[in-house]
Design an enzyme around this catalytic site. Structure first.
Site, PDB file in Angstrom:
ATOM      1  CG  LEU A   1      -1.829   1.144   1.492  1.00  0.00           C
ATOM      2  CD1 LEU A   1      -2.968   1.153   0.466  1.00  0.00           C
ATOM      3  CD2 LEU A   1      -2.445   1.067   2.907  1.00  0.00           C
TER       4      LEU A   1
ATOM      5  NE  ARG B   1      23.943  -6.938  38.621  1.00  0.00           N
ATOM      6  CZ  ARG B   1      25.247  -6.860  38.404  1.00  0.00           C
ATOM      7  NH1 ARG B   1      25.975  -7.945  38.240  1.00  0.00           N
ATOM      8  NH2 ARG B   1      25.826  -5.675  38.341  1.00  0.00           N
TER       9      ARG B   1
ATOM     10  CD  GLN C   1       9.253  -1.269  49.423  1.00  0.00           C
ATOM     11  OE1 GLN C   1       9.076  -0.055  49.423  1.00  0.00           O
ATOM     12  NE2 GLN C   1       8.734  -2.057  50.343  1.00  0.00           N
TER      13      GLN C   1
ATOM     14  CD  GLU D   1      -0.115  -4.286   9.792  1.00  0.00           C
ATOM     15  OE1 GLU D   1      -1.297  -4.379  10.141  1.00  0.00           O
ATOM     16  OE2 GLU D   1       0.594  -5.264   9.495  1.00  0.00           O
TER      17      GLU D   1
HETATM   18  N1  COS Z   1     -13.451   0.414   6.693  1.00  0.00           N
HETATM   19  C1  COS Z   1     -14.219   0.694   5.620  1.00  0.00           C
HETATM   20  N2  COS Z   1     -14.254   1.923   5.059  1.00  0.00           N
HETATM   21  C2  COS Z   1     -13.488   2.880   5.610  1.00  0.00           C
HETATM   22  C3  COS Z   1     -12.682   2.661   6.725  1.00  0.00           C
HETATM   23  C4  COS Z   1     -12.691   1.357   7.273  1.00  0.00           C
HETATM   24  N3  COS Z   1     -11.931   1.077   8.340  1.00  0.00           N
HETATM   25  N4  COS Z   1     -12.031   3.784   7.051  1.00  0.00           N
HETATM   26  C5  COS Z   1     -12.435   4.718   6.176  1.00  0.00           C
HETATM   27  N5  COS Z   1     -13.319   4.163   5.288  1.00  0.00           N
HETATM   28  C6  COS Z   1     -14.043   4.842   4.232  1.00  0.00           C
HETATM   29  C7  COS Z   1     -14.859   5.962   4.856  1.00  0.00           C
HETATM   30  O1  COS Z   1     -16.118   5.493   5.264  1.00  0.00           O
HETATM   31  C8  COS Z   1     -14.982   6.942   3.720  1.00  0.00           C
HETATM   32  O2  COS Z   1     -16.016   6.513   2.865  1.00  0.00           O
HETATM   33  P1  COS Z   1     -17.034   7.565   2.214  1.00  0.00           P
HETATM   34  O3  COS Z   1     -16.193   8.356   1.268  1.00  0.00           O
HETATM   35  O4  COS Z   1     -18.052   6.714   1.576  1.00  0.00           O
HETATM   36  O5  COS Z   1     -17.550   8.408   3.344  1.00  0.00           O
HETATM   37  C9  COS Z   1     -13.647   6.788   2.994  1.00  0.00           C
HETATM   38  O6  COS Z   1     -13.150   5.500   3.346  1.00  0.00           O
HETATM   39  C10 COS Z   1     -12.652   7.828   3.378  1.00  0.00           C
HETATM   40  O7  COS Z   1     -12.446   7.773   4.774  1.00  0.00           O
HETATM   41  P2  COS Z   1     -11.629   8.911   5.526  1.00  0.00           P
HETATM   42  O8  COS Z   1     -12.176  10.263   5.141  1.00  0.00           O
HETATM   43  O9  COS Z   1     -11.587   8.576   6.953  1.00  0.00           O
HETATM   44  O10 COS Z   1     -10.191   8.761   4.830  1.00  0.00           O
HETATM   45  P3  COS Z   1      -8.834   9.562   5.059  1.00  0.00           P
HETATM   46  O11 COS Z   1      -8.215   9.789   3.740  1.00  0.00           O
HETATM   47  O12 COS Z   1      -9.069  10.741   5.959  1.00  0.00           O
HETATM   48  O13 COS Z   1      -7.925   8.492   5.802  1.00  0.00           O
HETATM   49  C11 COS Z   1      -7.047   7.205   7.647  1.00  0.00           C
HETATM   50  C12 COS Z   1      -8.281   7.818   6.948  1.00  0.00           C
HETATM   51  C13 COS Z   1      -6.096   8.278   8.127  1.00  0.00           C
HETATM   52  C14 COS Z   1      -7.609   6.432   8.816  1.00  0.00           C
HETATM   53  C15 COS Z   1      -6.333   6.247   6.666  1.00  0.00           C
HETATM   54  O14 COS Z   1      -5.693   6.963   5.641  1.00  0.00           O
HETATM   55  C16 COS Z   1      -5.292   5.392   7.348  1.00  0.00           C
HETATM   56  O15 COS Z   1      -5.623   4.378   7.957  1.00  0.00           O
HETATM   57  N6  COS Z   1      -4.031   5.789   7.248  1.00  0.00           N
HETATM   58  C17 COS Z   1      -2.942   4.989   7.767  1.00  0.00           C
HETATM   59  C18 COS Z   1      -2.504   4.026   6.725  1.00  0.00           C
HETATM   60  C19 COS Z   1      -1.646   2.967   7.301  1.00  0.00           C
HETATM   61  O16 COS Z   1      -1.952   2.341   8.274  1.00  0.00           O
HETATM   62  N7  COS Z   1      -0.520   2.766   6.636  1.00  0.00           N
HETATM   63  C20 COS Z   1       0.367   1.737   7.034  1.00  0.00           C
HETATM   64  C21 COS Z   1       0.719   0.996   5.812  1.00  0.00           C
HETATM   65  S1  COS Z   1       0.287  -0.633   5.811  1.00  0.00           S
HETATM   66  S2  COS Z   1       1.776  -1.450   6.735  1.00  0.00           S
END
Ligand code: COS
Length: 389
Positions: free
Chosen positions: A131, A275, A286, A371
């Site tokens: 991703l 130790r 403590q 993650e």
């Molecule tokens: N399950 C299903 N749908 C989800 C969801 C979930 N857990 N989280 C968000 N969505 C959906 C929302 O419902 C929204 O849908 P609608 O457009 O229909 O309303 C859409 O996705 C966008 O959601 P949101 O506005 O919350 O998205 P953002 O771009 O603000 O991002 C975060 C949200 C920050 C939570 C996300 O980008 C994230 O998890 N980032 C971290 C990524 C990560 O963990 N990276 C590590 C790499 S993998 S090792």
């Protein structure tokens, strides 16, 4: 009853206890003696991969009908925890196998599952999850890798970064933009890219502070052709699949964190009992007792939250994102604090590689980063609270 009030209790089943104990024994006997060397050489432990495959541990996340064990999320986490107690790198082999396969588990067709799961469940093949990009980390929707449809194929161009096992996985679930005109969260799709596809390469590995035996690769896609049969879910579903994947994969990172914390606490407790300074074991003092008790409280608290979160998620809670983020947040912070304190209890011996706690402290740090950083977990929890009706 509101959504935030937990309704599902849990108690480990006989089967789960047996599996936990068996994995713990295997980890103590076969993996613990390798852990320091895996860290020192930073080489992927092929022997541990084979061991986990031979004991069906890599098959845990896969449904029985495709040759897997069909374990629930809590059972997978128990295995990750038991291995992480002695070697966080080795536990990641299972956690990454689950992470990479989750898009298929959640959105794959029966044909795709039939095609790929038997080899994955048997541990003959590994799968990674791609991703993240250089400019798309916390902001996962900022992905720029492109997949352009060409007849019955897609042509992928772009690059990924920080991909665990990306260089050695046989399959990779890759997220790419299919419709640049679509809105931000509707423009991504998910594809399975097979290793050896022309144009695919892993040009570089990172040098890391911890989890050093788990390779972290940069990936390049240069006109990589993927049949449309390898698209997971519909076009435009990619962001949702990625988020739902992370909802189910973050508990395994929390399990890794709990395992690391427990491993460090075990070493520190044994050390404090043996130790001697000022004519008695340092565990008599403590100030040391207080540290050990706080370490135990943090570890056990994180563990109970993790098991509870797994149970809620498995029961289909509408609060899945919150449970998932909560348990990684609490466990990652606990692991960092507990391992840092373990180094403190061991004093100078904690700072050298004669004891495993300095490795555990380095390994713990990643659980606060990958993650989703701890800041992202807080954001997910806060959004769940603010969105309640
Ligand atoms: N399950 C299903 N749908 C989800 C969801 C979930 N857990 N989280 C968000 N969505 C959906 C929302 O419902 C929204 O849908 P609608 O457009 O229909 O309303 C859409 O996705 C966008 O959601 P949101 O506005 O919350 O998205 P953002 O771009 O603000 O991002 C975060 C949200 C920050 C939570 C996300 O980008 C994230 O998890 N980032 C971290 C990524 C990560 O963990 N990276 C590590 C790499 S993998 S090792």
């Amino acid at each position: 009853m509101t959504a935030q009030t937990a309704t599902t209790g849990y108690r480990l089943t006989e089967e789960q206890l047996m599996l936990r104990d068996a994995v713990r024994l295997l980890a103590d006997e076969k993996i613990a003696p390798r852990a320091a060397e895996i860290d020192r050489t930073a080489e992927f432990p092929t022997d541990v991969r084979e061991l986990l495959a031979a004991h069906d541990i890599l098959g845990l996340p896969f449904p029985a009908e495709y040759g897997g064990v069909g374990a629930d999320l809590l059972t997978v986490c128990l295995a990750v925890e038991a291995i992480s107690r002695v070697c966080a790198t080795s536990a990641l082999i299972l956690a990454v196998q689950e992470l990479g396969a989750l898009p298929l588990l959640l959105a794959g067709s029966p044909e795709q599952k039939q095609r790929w799961f038997p080899d994955l469940a048997a541990g003959r093949h590994l799968i990674a999850f791609a991703l993240t990009e250089a400019e798309a980390g916390s902001d996962a929707a900022a992905i720029r890798t492109r997949a352009v449809r060409d007849g019955d194929e897609y042509v992928i161009n772009g690059g990924k970064r920080f991909i665990s096992e990306g260089n050695l996985a046989d399959l990779i679930t890759v997220f790419a933009v299919t419709d640049p005109e679509a809105e931000r969260h509707r423009n991504l799709s998910c594809f399975v890219v097979e290793r050896g596809s022309p144009g695919f390469s892993a040009p570089r590995l990172e040098h890391k502070m911890g989890i050093r035996g788990s390779p972290t690769a940069e990936l390049a896609f240069d006109d990589v052709r993927v049949p449309s049969a390898n698209r997971v879910g519909e076009e435009g579903d990619g962001f949702s699949i990625a988020m739902r994947t992370l909802d189910r994969s973050r508990p395994a990172i929390a399990a890794q964190a709990v395992g690391i914390a427990q491993g460090a606490l075990d070493v520190a407790s044994r050390y404090a009992a043996e130790r001697r300074q000022f004519g008695r074991p340092i565990g008599d003092f403590q100030l040391v007792q207080g540290m050990l008790a706080d370490m135990d409280a943090a570890t056990e608290g994180a563990r109970q939250l993790l098991y509870k979160a797994c149970t809620e998620i498995e029961a289909g809670s509408r609060d899945t994102s919150r449970w998932s983020a909560l348990c990684k947040l609490v466990a990652g912070d606990a692991a960092m604090r507990v391992t840092t304190d373990a180094v403190q209890v061991l004093g100078g011996y904690g700072y050298i590689d004669e004891f495993p706690v300095e490795r555990m402290m380095r390994d713990a740090k990643i659980t606060q980063l990958y993650e989703g950083t701890q800041q992202i977990q807080r954001l997910v929890v806060a959004r769940a609270l603010l969105d309640r009706d």
